[in-house]
Write a protein that holds these residues in place. Structure first.
Motif, PDB file in Angstrom:
ATOM      1  N   ILE A   1      -7.564   3.030  -3.583  1.00 27.65           N
ATOM      2  CA  ILE A   1      -6.375   2.699  -4.354  1.00 27.65           C
ATOM      3  C   ILE A   1      -6.472   3.150  -5.803  1.00 27.65           C
ATOM      4  O   ILE A   1      -5.457   3.444  -6.452  1.00 27.65           O
ATOM      5  CB  ILE A   1      -6.086   1.182  -4.273  1.00 27.65           C
TER       6      ILE A   1
ATOM      7  N   LEU B   1       0.831  -1.197   0.000  1.00 31.67           N
ATOM      8  CA  LEU B   1       0.000   0.000   0.000  1.00 31.67           C
ATOM      9  C   LEU B   1       0.870   1.254   0.000  1.00 31.67           C
ATOM     10  O   LEU B   1       1.973   1.261   0.556  1.00 31.67           O
ATOM     11  CB  LEU B   1      -0.929  -0.008   1.209  1.00 31.67           C
TER      12      LEU B   1
ATOM     13  N   ALA C   1      -7.469  -2.672   0.096  1.00 36.31           N
ATOM     14  CA  ALA C   1      -6.956  -1.546  -0.675  1.00 36.31           C
ATOM     15  C   ALA C   1      -8.080  -0.799  -1.393  1.00 36.31           C
ATOM     16  O   ALA C   1      -7.989   0.401  -1.623  1.00 36.31           O
ATOM     17  CB  ALA C   1      -5.913  -2.025  -1.680  1.00 36.31           C
TER      18      ALA C   1
END
Length: 285
Positions: free
Chosen positions: A248, A130, A243
Motif C-alpha cells: 500500500i 483497497l 494492506a
C-alpha cells in the motif's frame, strides 16, 4: 490535566462535541476516532502525548456527544468538512493527525485535500478501501443502500440494564479489552434512556453505505496528494485485509508501514504501549 475539557461547536447545522486536553501553546494534534466509537477512546494516547502537543479529539457527527445527522447523512467528506470547522484548528498548521479505522480514512482524505495543513499523519488500521477493490454497478449500490435503510427502520435499538452489561458486550466483541478499559469506553459511549436502561450514543444509520461515496480511484488520487511523512500501522489480527502486505505504501509519496502482532482492529486498545512507542518515535524521535 487528568481529564480534558468538553467543548462544542457548530458545523453543517449540527452541534458537535470535542474534548480539549489543553497545552494550547504546543503544536496541535488531532485524534480522529473510528465508526461507532467516540473521542474518549483516545484517553491513553492523549494523556501520554499532552506534554508535547495540544491534543484535540472530536466526536464525529453521529457519535459520542455530537448531534446525529437528520436523514443519516454520514459520508467521509462530511466528516472532513466538520473538521475544517473545529475552532482549535483555525489558523493552525501544519497539524499532526492520528486516525483509527474510519477515522484513519477521514484523516487520509483531509491530508489529501489539504496537504499543506498536515505535517505528519498516522493511520491505525484505517486502510478500509483497497486500490483494486471492485466497484459495483450504480443500481446495485442503490438497491443495497435502500435495503440497509429499510433494515434499520425495523431494527430495535439494543438496550442494557447498566454500564457493566454494556461493557461486557464490548468485551464479547473484543476479548482483549480489560474490564477497566471496557467500562471506561462504555461509560463514555452510552447514554441512559427514559426507561432507565443504557443505549449506545452512535447513530445506527452511521453503518449505512451511501451509493455516492468515494471509490478506490478517488482514495488513491487523494493518497498521492499527501506530502507529509505518513505512518500506516496495521493490526496483525485485524478483520481487514492486510494492506501492508499488498504494498500500500506504493501509493504514497512518503509513507512506511508497520504491523503490530497480537493486536486486533482496535490496536490502540489491544497493544497500547506498543502503539504509543511507535507513535512517539514517529512524532518525536
Amino acid at each position: 490535566m487528568q481529564n480534558p475539557e468538553s467543548r462544542f461547536y457548530r458545523s453543517h447545522g449540527l452541534r458537535l462535541h470535542y474534548v480539549d486536553w489543553g497545552n494550547d501553546s504546543a503544536p496541535p494534534l488531532l485524534l480522529i476516532h473510528g465508526g461507532r466509537d467516540h473521542a474518549r477512546s483516545w484517553d491513553h494516547l492523549a494523556r501520554a502525548l499532552r506534554p508535547d502537543f495540544h491534543v484535540i479529539a472530536p466526536d464525529l457527527r453521529g457519535h459520542g456527544d455530537s448531534d446525529w445527522s437528520l436523514g443519516g447523512s454520514y459520508s467521509l467528506p462530511e466528516y472532513v468538512y466538520d473538521l475544517t470547522r473545529l475552532p482549535p484548528l483555525h489558523g493552525q498548521g501544519p497539524i499532526t493527525v492520528v486516525g483509527h479505522s474510519m477515522g484513519g480514512m477521514v484523516g487520509l482524505i483531509y491530508a489529501g485535500t489539504f496537504p499543506e495543513q498536515v505535517g505528519r499523519l498516522i493511520v491505525l488500521d484505517g486502510i478500509t478501501v483497497l486500490p483494486n477493490a471492485a466497484k459495483a454497478p450504480a443500481h446495485e449500490r442503490t438497491l443495497k443502500w435502500i435495503g440497509q435503510l429499510e433494515a434499520l427502520e425495523e431494527r430495535a435499538p439494543r438496550r442494557y440494564r447498566d454500564l457493566a452489561e454494556a461493557a461486557a458486550q464490548m468485551q464479547a466483541h473484543n476479548p482483549r479489552l480489560s474490564p477497566e478499559l471496557a467500562l471506561h469506553l462504555a461509560s463514555h459511549g452510552t447514554k441512559r434512556n427514559a426507561d432507565g436502561r443504557f443505549g449506545w450514543k452512535f447513530d445506527p444509520y452511521q453503518r449505512v453505505m451511501a451509493p455516492h461515496r468515494l471509490w478506490p480511484d478517488d482514495h488513491v488520487a487523494l493518497w498521492r496528494r499527501i506530502t507529509c511523512p505518513t505512518l500506516l500501522l496495521f493490526a496483525g489480527e485485524s478483520f481487514l485485509r492486510n494492506a501492508a502486505a499488498e504494498g500500500i505504501t506504493h501509493y504514497f509519496r512518503n509513507a512506511r508501514a508497520e504491523t503490530i502482532e497480537g493486536a486486533g482492529h482496535w490496536l490502540q486498545h489491544d497493544r497500547p504501549d506498543e502503539v504509543l512507542r511507535l507513535v512517539r518515535e514517529f512524532l518525536l524521535g
